[in-house]
Design a protein around this motif. Structure first.
Motif, mmCIF file in Angstrom:
data_model
loop_
_atom_site.group_PDB
_atom_site.id
_atom_site.type_symbol
_atom_site.label_atom_id
_atom_site.label_comp_id
_atom_site.label_asym_id
_atom_site.label_seq_id
_atom_site.Cartn_x
_atom_site.Cartn_y
_atom_site.Cartn_z
ATOM 1 N N PRO A 132 0.791 -1.230 0.000
ATOM 2 C CA PRO A 132 0.000 0.000 0.000
ATOM 3 C C PRO A 132 0.826 1.284 0.000
ATOM 4 C CG PRO A 132 -0.027 -1.011 2.175
ATOM 5 C CD PRO A 132 0.608 -2.002 1.242
ATOM 6 N N LEU A 133 2.084 1.204 0.423
ATOM 7 C CA LEU A 133 2.908 2.409 0.483
ATOM 8 C C LEU A 133 3.751 2.620 -0.771
ATOM 9 C CD1 LEU A 133 4.068 2.223 4.211
ATOM 10 C CD2 LEU A 133 2.436 3.848 3.222
ATOM 11 N N THR A 139 2.571 -0.670 13.152
ATOM 12 C CA THR A 139 3.234 -0.557 11.853
ATOM 13 C C THR A 139 2.810 -1.745 10.989
ATOM 14 O OG1 THR A 139 5.183 -1.682 12.790
ATOM 15 C CG2 THR A 139 5.234 0.725 12.700
ATOM 16 N N ASP A 145 2.804 -1.720 7.841
ATOM 17 C CA ASP A 145 3.768 -1.748 6.737
ATOM 18 C C ASP A 145 4.623 -0.489 6.864
ATOM 19 O OD1 ASP A 145 5.156 -2.541 4.493
ATOM 20 O OD2 ASP A 145 3.379 -2.802 3.240
ATOM 21 N N GLU A 194 5.023 4.940 7.196
ATOM 22 C CA GLU A 194 4.412 3.779 7.835
ATOM 23 C C GLU A 194 2.900 3.814 7.655
ATOM 24 O OE1 GLU A 194 7.656 3.520 11.518
ATOM 25 O OE2 GLU A 194 5.736 4.556 11.774
ATOM 26 N N ARG A 195 2.299 2.643 7.618
ATOM 27 C CA ARG A 195 0.846 2.529 7.574
ATOM 28 C C ARG A 195 0.392 1.935 8.906
ATOM 29 N NH1 ARG A 195 -2.653 2.311 3.243
ATOM 30 N NH2 ARG A 195 -1.267 3.934 2.497
ATOM 31 N N SER A 196 -0.502 2.634 9.578
ATOM 32 C CA SER A 196 -1.035 2.124 10.835
ATOM 33 C C SER A 196 -1.902 0.894 10.581
ATOM 34 C CB SER A 196 -1.876 3.196 11.530
ATOM 35 O OG SER A 196 -1.066 4.247 12.020
ATOM 36 N N ASP A 221 -5.202 -1.441 10.910
ATOM 37 C CA ASP A 221 -6.614 -1.075 10.837
ATOM 38 C C ASP A 221 -7.154 -0.715 12.214
ATOM 39 O OD1 ASP A 221 -6.586 -1.571 8.145
ATOM 40 O OD2 ASP A 221 -7.537 -3.549 8.274
ATOM 41 N N PHE A 278 -5.008 4.068 13.851
ATOM 42 C CA PHE A 278 -4.393 5.354 13.521
ATOM 43 C C PHE A 278 -4.607 6.395 14.613
ATOM 44 C CE2 PHE A 278 -4.513 9.667 11.807
ATOM 45 C CZ PHE A 278 -3.260 9.752 11.221
ATOM 46 N N SER A 317 -5.699 7.991 4.992
ATOM 47 C CA SER A 317 -5.042 6.755 4.551
ATOM 48 C C SER A 317 -4.398 5.992 5.700
ATOM 49 C CB SER A 317 -3.970 7.075 3.502
ATOM 50 O OG SER A 317 -2.936 7.874 4.068
ATOM 51 N N THR A 377 -1.681 6.921 7.260
ATOM 52 C CA THR A 377 -0.247 6.956 6.992
ATOM 53 C C THR A 377 0.468 7.935 7.917
ATOM 54 O OG1 THR A 377 -0.652 6.423 4.667
ATOM 55 C CG2 THR A 377 1.507 7.329 5.212
#
Length: 202
Positions: free
Chosen positions: A27-28, A68, A70, A90-92, A94, A97, A158, A160
């Motif tokens: 996704p990033l 994290t 991703d 980084e993507r939190s 689900d 966030f 997002s 992010t």
């Protein structure tokens, strides 16, 4: 004594693995590619191992964790052979966030509060294109050894998080030699990062 508060942040320098484990999605990737189309480009990108689902944030009251799902670590260069930004995106996980944001904001506030006169570092806040921007800046590049500025950028839509360490360049060749030159490059980088976080497909 030279100001070192922005250097005393080893907890944020989470180790990112050079070899990604197998994943079905990335996704990033669009965000990383968008950043690389700017004036600030990376030569390598290290992806967070799939097993690293959190990172530790050290606070005065004890350790807290940020999710994290991703992530990437990107060392960004402009014209110099020396890196200008050590960037983590980084993507939190689900549903995490809001909690991650609370921890990151609290840490930035704590770092600002721990700075002392005559080298106090106020926490600067802004919001642009749906991206929350939190910054800590040394007053002058002459006061900074290693890290001049630290920024946390948060994009709720997002999930992010971006953490940017803007680096001093003590030797030639370098991208800047004065505070004004550094600030212009810093602002150019932040504008590019905000724009990419708001719309990676641009």
């Amino acid at each position: 004594m030279k100001h070192r508060h922005l250097l005393a942040i080893p907890a944020l320098l989470a180790v990112l693995g050079a070899h990604a484990q197998e994943r079905t999605t990335d996704p990033l990737a669009p965000l990383a590619q968008c950043i690389n189309r700017s004036a600030f480009q990376f030569k390598t990108q290290d992806r967070l191992p799939a097993s690293a689902t959190t990172r530790i944030v050290k606070m005065n009251a004890g350790e807290r964790r940020v999710s994290t799902a991703d992530g990437y670590r990107l060392m960004l260069f402009r014209k110099s052979s020396l890196p200008f930004v050590n960037l983590k995106i980084e993507r939190s996980a689900d549903g995490q966030f809001a909690a991650d944001r609370e921890t990151i904001v609290a840490q930035m506030q704590q770092m600002s509060a721990s700075s002392k006169p005559p080298h106090q570092v106020p926490l600067e806040t802004d919001a642009r294109q749906g991206v929350e921007v939190l910054g800590l800046n040394n007053a002058s590049i002459a006061q900074a050894q290693g890290i001049i500025s630290l920024y946390s950028l948060l994009h709720a839509a997002s999930g992010t998080v971006a953490t940017a360490y803007l680096l001093n360049q003590p030797a030639d060749p370098r991208d800047f030699a004065t505070d004004a030159q550094y600030q212009a490059l810093r602002d150019q980088f932040l504008a590019s990062l905000v724009s990419c976080m708001a719309d990676p497909a641009q």
